[in-house]
Design a protein around this motif. Structure first.
Motif, short mmCIF file in Angstrom:
data_model
loop_
_atom_site.label_atom_id
_atom_site.label_comp_id
_atom_site.label_asym_id
_atom_site.label_seq_id
_atom_site.Cartn_x
_atom_site.Cartn_y
_atom_site.Cartn_z
N PHE A 195 0.92 -0.94 -0.72
CA PHE A 195 -0.35 0.06 -0.09
C PHE A 195 0.72 0.85 0.35
O PHE A 195 2.06 1.58 0.93
N VAL A 196 0.51 2.10 -0.35
CA VAL A 196 1.25 3.63 -0.72
C VAL A 196 0.30 4.79 -0.79
O VAL A 196 -0.98 4.42 -1.03
N PRO A 237 3.75 8.64 -4.63
CA PRO A 237 3.71 8.93 -3.37
C PRO A 237 4.13 9.60 -2.91
O PRO A 237 5.01 9.76 -3.58
N ALA A 238 3.87 10.11 -2.08
CA ALA A 238 5.15 11.99 -1.44
C ALA A 238 6.56 10.36 -0.95
O ALA A 238 6.84 10.31 0.77
N LEU A 239 6.99 9.35 -1.19
CA LEU A 239 8.18 8.82 -1.11
C LEU A 239 8.91 8.88 -2.34
O LEU A 239 9.47 8.46 -3.10
N ASN A 240 10.68 8.70 -1.22
CA ASN A 240 11.81 8.47 -2.72
C ASN A 240 12.34 7.59 -3.30
O ASN A 240 11.31 6.28 -3.07
N LEU A 241 12.54 6.89 -4.77
CA LEU A 241 12.85 6.31 -5.23
C LEU A 241 14.14 5.03 -4.17
O LEU A 241 13.13 3.46 -4.76
N LYS A 242 14.13 5.99 -3.41
CA LYS A 242 15.58 4.92 -2.59
C LYS A 242 14.72 3.75 -1.72
O LYS A 242 14.57 2.36 -0.97
N THR A 243 13.43 4.89 -1.24
CA THR A 243 12.16 4.01 -0.20
C THR A 243 11.80 2.91 -0.99
O THR A 243 10.76 1.72 -0.22
#
Length: 237
Positions: free
Chosen positions: A134-135, A170-176
């Protein structure tokens, strides 16, 4: 393993660079003379291992390790053995005393490799039991099936999930995001793109075709892309 070196002494950086280049299990992505200069690079690149000096001008290696929230392992390097005990309080995988003996260097890298292998096995087993995640985006929780995700594109502190029938940001960077993607299905091909290898139609040495998109392969990732995805599955030469 992808690695970087952080050390404010040019000669020390060069010595570690030479040791890294002799080790076929390591890929050196960059050298930095301060932790501050490495922060942005770590946010945008997949780094598995950091060779980190302790006594540096400005932020020390220990202070950086205490605040670092990423997944990369840390091997401290220092001419002062007295820091060894304190280094393990910040989850260092090993401590190398300068001047670094080549055999001790190999032993430290092997320890890091074994740790990474165990972590990957655990992650693979967990992913085998689950085919979605989920995001949060647009004030909703979106269920994302691994299979329906074509590729993921990183844009600064955000990423775009390119799905079969829609896009989600989503407000997530690629690494996460990469931490939640099964490594046997998803492959990073550049600083800003991760592809689902099950949706790859074709590729050259320069790009990968996913759907109608041709996505560039980064120079630092080309060898890994072909080694992990193509070579063992190539019919004929």
């Amino acid at each position: 393993m992808n690695c970087i070196v952080i050390d404010d002494e040019p000669l020390a950086r060069e010595k570690i660079r030479m040791l890294v280049e002799k080790d076929v299990t390591l890929q050196l992505l960059g050298c930095f003379d301060s932790p501050i200069k490495a922060v942005g690079f770590l946010e945008l690149n997949q780094v598995d291992l950091i060779f980190l000096d302790i006594r540096m001008h400005g932020m020390s290696g220990l202070d950086f390790a205490r605040t670092y929230q990423g997944e990369a392992l840390v091997i401290f390097t220092s001419a002062h053995a007295a820091y060894a005990l304190e280094s393990y309080d910040v989850r260092a995988i090993d401590f190398l005393v300068k001047p670094i003996h080549p055999l001790r260097f190999v032993q430290a890298v092997q320890k890091a490799l074994e740790y990474v292998d165990l972590k990957r096995q655990y992650k693979r087993q967990a992913n085998e039991k689950q085919d979605y995640f989920f995001v949060r985006a647009d004030r909703r929780l979106h269920r994302i099936s691994f299979q329906e995700c074509l590729y993921v594109e990183g844009i600064r502190d955000y990423c775009v999930l390119h799905l079969i029938d829609r896009k989600i940001m989503p407000a997530l960077n690629l690494k996460t995001i990469q931490e939640y993607l099964p490594s046997d299905m998803f492959l990073r091909i550049s600083k800003s793109v991760i592809v689902n290898i099950r949706h790859v139609k074709s590729l050259t040495h320069h790009d990968v075709q996913v759907g109608e998109m041709e996505l560039g392969i980064g120079n630092a990732y080309r060898e890994q892309v072909f080694a992990n995805f193509v070579t063992n599955n190539l019919v004929g030469r």
